[in-house]
Design an enzyme around this catalytic site. Structure first.
Site, PDB file in Angstrom:
ATOM      1  N   CYS A  82      15.810 -17.545   1.381  1.00  0.00           N
ATOM      2  CA  CYS A  82      14.693 -16.720   1.841  1.00  0.00           C
ATOM      3  C   CYS A  82      14.963 -16.069   3.200  1.00  0.00           C
ATOM      4  O   CYS A  82      15.757 -15.152   3.279  1.00  0.00           O
ATOM      5  CB  CYS A  82      13.400 -17.543   1.830  1.00  0.00           C
ATOM      6  SG  CYS A  82      11.942 -16.495   1.949  1.00  0.00           S
ATOM      7  N   HIS A 170      12.900 -19.717  -3.504  1.00  0.00           N
ATOM      8  CA  HIS A 170      12.930 -21.082  -2.958  1.00  0.00           C
ATOM      9  C   HIS A 170      13.344 -22.094  -4.024  1.00  0.00           C
ATOM     10  O   HIS A 170      12.521 -22.510  -4.830  1.00  0.00           O
ATOM     11  CB  HIS A 170      11.551 -21.456  -2.409  1.00  0.00           C
ATOM     12  CG  HIS A 170      11.209 -20.734  -1.153  1.00  0.00           C
ATOM     13  ND1 HIS A 170      11.538 -21.219   0.089  1.00  0.00           N
ATOM     14  CD2 HIS A 170      10.611 -19.545  -0.943  1.00  0.00           C
ATOM     15  CE1 HIS A 170      11.139 -20.362   1.018  1.00  0.00           C
ATOM     16  NE2 HIS A 170      10.569 -19.338   0.409  1.00  0.00           N
ATOM     17  N   GLU A 172      13.886 -25.168  -3.628  1.00  0.00           N
ATOM     18  CA  GLU A 172      13.375 -26.503  -3.303  1.00  0.00           C
ATOM     19  C   GLU A 172      11.984 -26.756  -3.865  1.00  0.00           C
ATOM     20  O   GLU A 172      11.525 -27.897  -3.904  1.00  0.00           O
ATOM     21  CB  GLU A 172      13.378 -26.702  -1.774  1.00  0.00           C
ATOM     22  CG  GLU A 172      12.403 -25.832  -0.975  1.00  0.00           C
ATOM     23  CD  GLU A 172      12.936 -24.429  -0.655  1.00  0.00           C
ATOM     24  OE1 GLU A 172      13.872 -23.975  -1.333  1.00  0.00           O
ATOM     25  OE2 GLU A 172      12.399 -23.788   0.267  1.00  0.00           O
TER      26      GLU A 172
END
Ligand code: XMP
Length: 513
Positions: A82, A170, A172
Site C-alpha cells: 500500500c 493489503h 494481511e
C-alpha cells in the site's frame, strides 16, 4: 545475544494494519519484528527480508514518511504494501495521485505477468482488500506490472533486476483471501526463509538468551495469576532455576479463593514463590476513595511499596522480570512517538519505580498474546491456567463502583464466583474472552416474603474480543442467565437484583470504571 532465526523486518509507516502483518508472518512460523521506519534497528541489513507497511499518510505531502532504505533496497527481498508501494513508485520515477474512483473494499486480481509472488496456489480472480485514497498512476520505468484490478491498474509490480515487489492491496487482512499465501510465496519462495520458528524454538532461544544475559544473578518477578507473568516465570525458571524469586501479592481484591489456589498451583509448578497477604494494607490505602483513577493510583502505589519491601528481602537481587508482551512494546515505540491516547494510565510498559534500580528482563517482549499461550502450552503449563480470562491489576476495586469496603468485596466475590463457576460448568467459559460481575452503587427495591427490601444491584458482563481494544457483549443463553440470576439472588445476602450488560466497546469499555 542469540538471534531469533530467519528474521523479517517490518518497517512501520503507522498503518492500523501493521500488527496484522506481523501476526500473519508469525502464523507462517517465521519470526519478524516491527520497527518504526524512522527508528530502524542497527542490524537492519542482517534481516532476511523486509516488508514496508501501509500508512495513513500520502507520499505527496511534505511530512510523509521517508525511510532511508539505502542499506536494504535491492540487497534484500522487499515487499512493499500500500503506502510502501506508493512510496517505491513515487521515489523511483513513477507518479502517485489522488484516485478518481473509490478504492476501498474488495477487488479481484487479473494477472498481467507470471511471477513468483502469485505463482503457486493463487489463482486469477483472487479477492484482495483495498484501502487507499492515492493511487499509482504511472510506474517507474524499471518496474514490471504484475497484476491489476478493475479499478486499480497498477495493483502489483516488481522492480526489474531486484527482488523488490510492491502491492497496492493489503495481504494481511482476512478479506484478502490469498493474502497469507502471498506472504508465504514472498517469504519462503522468493526470500528463501525456512518456516522453523515455533514455540519450542522460541523457548530454546529465549532460555539461552536469559542464561547469557542474567548469568548467576538473582531475578525478582511479580506473579499476578495471569497468563503473561506465569509464562514469563516458567521461562525464567527454566533458565535460572532457584535464582528466580517470585512474589505473589494478595491485594484483597482478587476473586474468591484465588490467592490460595493460584499460590498452590505455582508451588506445584516448582516455582520459588512467596505469597504475601497484604489485603489489609491495600484496603487501608483505598479507604474512602471512590474516584476510579485515585483507586488505581492507591493500588499501584501500595503494590510498589509491598513489592519493594519484599524485593529488599532478597539479598543482592539485580533484575526485575516483567511479563510485557509485544503489543505493549510496539505501542510504546510507535511511529507517532509514544503510547497512543487510547491507553489508560494502567497500561504501563517499563513501569519501574526509580528507587528499585533494577535491570529489566522481559522474556515475552517479542511475542503476541496467543503466542504466549502456545509457548506456555509447549512448556507443559496447565491449560486451565493458560486459558484464564484477563483480570485487571486493580482487581475487584474497579468493579465495585464507588468506595471499597470489606463487606462489598465479600459480596462481589460471591457473585463473581457463582457467575464464573457457572460459565465453567456450562462449557461457556472458553467461549468468552473476559467475564466478571460489577457491584453497582445503588440499592433497588425488592420483595422478600411480605417485606420490601432495599438491596444491592449487580451487573454481569461477558465479552468477546481478541485484544481488549474492541469488544462485543456475548449472547449468553437465557437459561444460563436465568439460572445464574436465581442463584445469585438466593445465595448472596445483600443482592436483590441482577442485570446483564449489553454494551459493546466502543463506545462503552469492558470495565465500568
Ligand atoms: P477497558 O475497560 O479499558 O479494559 O475496556 C480493557 C482491558 O483492560 C483491562 N483493564 C485493566 N487492566 N489495570 C489492568 O491491569 C487496570 O486498571 C485496568 N482497567 C481495565 C480490562 O479488564 C480489559 O481486559
Amino acid at each position: 545475544m542469540h538471534m531469533q532465526q530467519h528474521q523479517v523486518l517490518i518497517l512501520d509507516f503507522g498503518s492500523q494494519y501493521t500488527q496484522l502483518i506481523a501476526r500473519r508472518v508469525r502464523e507462517l512460523n517465521i519470526y519478524c519484528e516491527i520497527h518504526p521506519y524512522n527508528k530502524q534497528p542497527p542490524n537492519a541489513s542482517d534481516f532476511s527480508a523486509v516488508i514496508l507497511s501501509g500508512s495513513p499518510s500520502s507520499v505527496r505531502t511534505d511530512d510523509a514518511p521517508h525511510p532511508d532504505l539505502s542499506e536494504i533496497r535491492g540487497k534484500k527481498p522487499m515487499l512493499a504494501v500500500c503506502y510502501g508501494a506508493q512510496y517505491l513508485a513515487h521515489f523511483s520515477g513513477g507518479k502517485v495521485a489522488p484516485s478518481d474512483t473509490r478504492e476501498y473494499g474488495r477487488a479481484n486480481l487479473s494477472f498481467i505477468k507470471d511471477n513468483e509472488l502469485f505463482f503457486s496456489e493463487i489463482s486469477e480472480g483472487s479477492q484482495v482488500w483495498m484501502s487507499h485514497s492515492d493511487t499509482i498512476k504511472e510506474l517507474p520505468t524499471n518496474a514490471i506490472l504484475l497484476a491489476s484490478t478493475s479499478d486499480v491498474a497498477n495493483a502489483a509490480f516488481r522492480i526489474d533486476g531486484e527482488d523488490t515487489f510492491a502491492i497496492q492491496f493489503h495481504p494481511e487482512v482476512y478479506h484478502s483471501t490469498d493474502g497469507k499465501q502471498l506472504l508465504e510465496n514472498f517469504l519462503v519462495k522468493i526470500a528463501g526463509i525456512k518456516q522453523t520458528w515455533t514455540p519450542n524454538s522460541f523457548v530454546e532461544t529465549t532460555v539461552a538468551n536469559i542464561k547469557q544475559t542474567v548469568g548467576d544473578d538473582k531475578v525478582v518477578l511479580g506473579l499476578s495469576g495471569g497468563v503473561d507473568s506465569s509464562v514469563a516465570a516458567v521461562l525464567l525458571h527454566k533458565a535460572i532455576g532457584k535464582n528466580l524469586y517470585c512474589i505473589f501479592v494478595n491485594n484483597g481484591l482478587l476473586r474468591k479463593n484465588e490467592f490460595e489456589s493460584v499460590l498452590n498451583q505455582y508451588e506445584g509448578m516448582g516455582l520459588n514463590v512467596k505469597g504475601v497477604d497484604a489485603s489489609a494494607r491495600f484496603l487501608k490505602a483505598l479507604k474512602g476513595l471512590s474516584d476510579p483513577e485515585k483507586k488505581r493510583k492507591a493500588i499501584g502505589n501500595a503494590f510498589i511499596e509491598v513489592f519493594d519491601d519484599e524485593a529488599h528481602e532478597i539479598e543482592n537481587v539485580k533484575w526485575l522480570a516483567q511479563g510485557t508482551i509485544y503489543p505493549d512494546v510496539i505501542e510504546s515505540v510507535s511511529v507517532n512517538g509514544g503510547p497512543s491516547a487510547t491507553i489508560k494510565s494502567h497500561h504501563n510498559v517499563g513501569g519501574l519505580p526509580d528507587f528499585m534500580k533494577l535491570k529489566i528482563v522481559e522474556p515475552l517482549r517479542m511475542i503476541f498474546k496467543d503466542e504466549v499461550r502456545r509457548v506456555g502450552a509447549s512448556m507443559g503449563i496447565d491449560p486451565e491456567l493458560l486459558g484464564r480470562h484477563p483480570f485487571p491489576g486493580p482487581g475487584l476495586a474497579i468493579r465495585i463502583l464507588g468506595d471499597i469496603t470489606p463487606e462489598k468485596v465479600a459480596i462481589l466475590q460471591e457473585v463473581d464466583a457463582i457467575f464464573i463457576n457457572g460459565l465453567k460448568e456450562s462449557g461457556l467459559y472458553d467461549k468468552v474472552w473476559q467475564a466478571g460481575a460489577i457491584l453497582l452503587p445503588v440499592n433497588s427495591v425488592g420483595v422478600m416474603g411480605d417485606e420490601r427490601t432495599y438491596e444491592k444491584v449487580v451487573a454481569l458482563r461477558a465479552v468477546e474480543s481478541t485484544d481488549g481494544m474492541t469488544a462485543d457483549w456475548v449472547n449468553l443463553p437465557y437459561e444460563f442467565l436465568q439460572k445464574t440470576s436465581n442463584q445469585i439472588i438466593n445465595k448472596v445476602k445483600g443482592v436483590n437484583r441482577v442485570v446483564y450488560d449489553i454494551s459493546s466497546k466502543p463506545p462503552a469499555t469492558i470495565e465500568w470504571e
